[in-house]
Design an enzyme around this catalytic site. Structure first.
Site, mmCIF file in Angstrom:
data_model
loop_
_atom_site.group_PDB
_atom_site.id
_atom_site.type_symbol
_atom_site.label_atom_id
_atom_site.label_comp_id
_atom_site.label_asym_id
_atom_site.label_seq_id
_atom_site.Cartn_x
_atom_site.Cartn_y
_atom_site.Cartn_z
ATOM 1 N N ASP A 238 9.435 -4.825 4.211
ATOM 2 C CA ASP A 238 8.224 -4.854 4.256
ATOM 3 C C ASP A 238 8.140 -6.209 5.520
ATOM 4 O O ASP A 238 6.960 -6.582 5.665
ATOM 5 C CB ASP A 238 7.293 -5.494 3.238
ATOM 6 N N THR B 279 3.976 2.267 -5.732
ATOM 7 C CA THR B 279 3.721 0.789 -6.820
ATOM 8 C C THR B 279 2.888 0.807 -7.175
ATOM 9 O O THR B 279 2.395 1.679 -7.532
ATOM 10 C CB THR B 279 3.045 -0.097 -5.547
HETATM 11 O O1 DON Z 1 4.486 -4.943 -0.872
HETATM 12 C C1 DON Z 1 3.804 -4.718 -0.471
HETATM 13 O O2 DON Z 1 2.430 -3.777 0.432
HETATM 14 C C2 DON Z 1 4.627 -3.285 -0.213
HETATM 15 N N1 DON Z 1 6.106 -2.850 -0.918
HETATM 16 C C3 DON Z 1 3.771 -2.204 -1.434
HETATM 17 C C4 DON Z 1 4.516 -0.622 -1.216
HETATM 18 C C5 DON Z 1 3.377 0.448 -2.149
HETATM 19 O O3 DON Z 1 1.812 0.521 -2.157
HETATM 20 C C6 DON Z 1 3.461 1.413 -1.677
HETATM 21 N N2 DON Z 1 2.885 2.686 -3.073
HETATM 22 N N3 DON Z 1 2.508 3.213 -3.012
#
Ligand code: DON
Length: 583
Positions: free
Chosen positions: A433, A391
């Protein structure tokens, strides 16, 4: 002078007690000591400025944002341009095929938050993601079925329509240039693609786009993305319609048919970015503005910090067993409510006011013993049936004092692994998620309830926590956020505590070791060399259990604004390509 400063920095690092009084320190300091073998010791550059500041996970994207600010663009203009630039230079997380959240504070004090999270396609019923026995399959992780309807292009367009000042095309142009003329491949881009080659090369368009000649692009070579440049040019000319109903929409639907993907033209046409009321709460006389559901970030952050507000962390000292114990117990309780209550607010009733109230925090605080770990079983309400992420976040402040905190994602690194043929970009795997079946953990080990059950048109619960903090005097104080799945929430909480409670400067606040606890598994996660043995054994005596994967948590991008208007920015040294630049 510079020589002396570096000597001083080295001497302090050797003493393993970096000062908390450097740039951006709050003035009130507390003794800060890092564990002996801790890697990050305040030696990475920081950004300084009086006009504007951009902190992102990639130096080239930071430069794009700074150029926009210096050309007279505001923080939102820069955020739009950075969003497109990261989609080119950071293909693991920067994206057109994912989604995210933005928290804004205008110089006049107005606050807003935009939800451009992916939506489940209309055909995404739970049964499609379970086997014959009803057990969740891995269909939400890799491949076409994992993809949610992307929100990024709609989100950036909505930000621009509401707050932008420069022409849209000018904000897409730097990304077109990077895609068309190429950029130099960094170690981390090469390493990331090489590590995931066996998964990613099974998809034709992914292999053709990101493995020219069958291999991950070499470090130092120039990497061009002509198909992506074409996509961006259409978005520059036609706006978001190019993506949701034009040629790009056709290409996405065709790509879905190549696998067993669910996204249709109707799904794309129906997609909307939504303005939502941000979560706003007080912490030690500061005002914290963060993201509401469908992100869990703001509510969970509020609940944890509201509990912690009743303890004098500063007096306990940074990273002492007593302080870590209280962080863990607060995170445990906040995650229990997160996992049980939160989901898409358009579909489930969420008691936000109660969860974020001081009175509720006081009730939870009263259940914390100062010297004994609670058991997660006491708080968990989701029955447990069983037990490489990426992310990216960026923070921007402009010369007017407008601020943007924006986190967006493909979920896993490179999302579903699927690139849209002839459009040149990765599609997310955000459907992971969701709760596919209550009680079964997702890839982050999160055990969530039916409040977050996958279903047509729903948005999956997120942990992304773009956050802005205002000083007791009503001035912008800090802008921050991070990747890391559930570790986002705890990393953001600890960064805020580092600045407000411990008075750390911008670099120390970002470098400091972090801990993580998310209720289940019931153990404190620690970073590599992130905790001294003596601290560990005191906490073990309290009854805590530990785990360490040897990794680091998060990639914080932090901007601190001093009362005199000076801006300091720091990009997390845990991932190497980031940079904060000011002017
Ligand atoms: O929205 C979320 O919480 C996850 N899809 C975020 C994923 C994430 O941060 C991966 N990163 N390192």
């Amino acid at each position: 002078m510079r020589f002396l400063t570096s000597l001083l920095a080295i001497a302090l690092a050797a003493a393993c007690a970096p000062p908390a009084v450097g740039p951006g320190a709050a003035g009130r300091t507390s003794r800060i000591a890092f564990p002996f073998d801790w890697e990050f010791r305040g030696l990475d550059p920081i950004g300084t400025g009086s006009q504007g500041m951009v902190a992102t996970a990639d130096a080239r994207a930071t430069r794009v944002g700074l150029d926009i600010l210096q050309a007279g663009g505001n923080a939102v203009d820069a955020a739009v341009a950075v969003g497109f630039a990261l989609a080119v230079v950071l293909p693991s997380a920067g994206n057109l095929g994912g989604g995210g959240f933005a928290v804004l504070r205008q110089a006049n004090g107005e606050v807003a938050s935009l939800d451009f999270r992916e939506m489940a396609p209309l055909q995404a019923v739970p049964e499609r993601f379970r086997d014959a026995e009803g057990i969740p399959t891995d269909a939400t992780r890799v491949g076409h079925l994992a993809v949610g309807v992307p929100g990024t292009v709609a989100g950036l367009a909505e930000l621009h329509a509401s707050y932008g000042s420069l022409p849209w095309e000018d904000l897409v142009a730097p990304a077109i240039d990077l895609a068309e003329n190429g950029f130099t491949v960094t170690e981390s881009l090469h390493r990331g693609l090489a590590a995931k080659a066996s998964i990613l090369t099974q998809f034709d368009a992914t292999r053709q786009t990101f493995y020219p000649g069958g291999e991950a692009p070499r470090v130092g070579s120039s990497f061009r993305q002509p198909a992506l440049a074409g996509t961006l040019r259409e978005i520059a000319a036609q706006g978001k319609d190019a993506f949701y109903s034009g040629r790009i929409a056709d290409l996405i639907v065709q790509e879905m048919r190549r696998g067993d993907g669910l996204i249709t033209h109707e799904d794309l046409r129906r997609y909307r970015a939504n303005w939502r009321d941000p979560i706003v709460f007080d912490y030690r006389s500061h005002t914290i503005i963060s993201m509401p559901p469908p992100s869990s970030g703001g509510v969970t952050l509020a609940e944890a910090l509201n509990i912690l507000e009743g303890f004098n962390l500063r007096e306990l000292g940074f990273n002492t067993p007593d302080a870590i114990h209280l962080l863990v117990e607060s995170f445990r309780r906040a995650f229990a409510d997160r996992n049980y209550y939160l989901g898409d607010p358009d579909y489930v009733e969420i008691p936000i006011d109660r969860l974020t109230s001081d009175q509720y925090a006081a009730e939870l605080r009263a259940t914390i013993s100062r010297s004994r770990a609670s058991s997660s079983d006491e708080f968990n309400r989701v029955p447990v049936l069983s037990e490489g992420f990426n992310t990216t976040h960026y923070s921007i402040v402009d010369s007017q004092g407008n601020a943007v905190a924006l986190t967006y994602t493909l979920n896993s690194s490179y999302g579903s692994g699927v690139v849209v043929d002839r459009a040149g970009f990765f599609l997310n795997n955000e459907l992971d998620d969701f709760t596919v079946r209550a009680g079964y953990a997702n890839q982050f080990g999160l055990v969530q309830s039916d409040a977050n059950l996958i279903g047509p048109g729903r948005r999956p619960l997120s942990a992304m926590t773009p956050t802005i903090v205002v000083s007791p005097e009503g001035q912008l104080r800090l802008v921050t956020g991070s990747p890391g799945g559930p570790r986002i929430i705890t990393a953001v909480a600890q960064t805020i505590i580092n600045v407000i409670d411990y008075g750390m400067d911008v670099r120390t606040a970002v470098d400091a070791p972090r801990i993580h606890h998310q209720l289940l598994p019931d153990e404190i996660e620690i970073e590599r060399n992130g905790m001294d043995n003596s601290t560990l054994s005191v906490l073990a005596g309290f009854g805590h259990r530990f785990t360490s994967t040897g990794e680091y948590f998060g990639n914080i991008q932090l901007i601190i604004r001093e009362p005199n208007g000076t801006l300091y920015g720091a990009s997390d040294p845990r991932r190497e390509d980031g940079r904060a630049l000011g002017y």
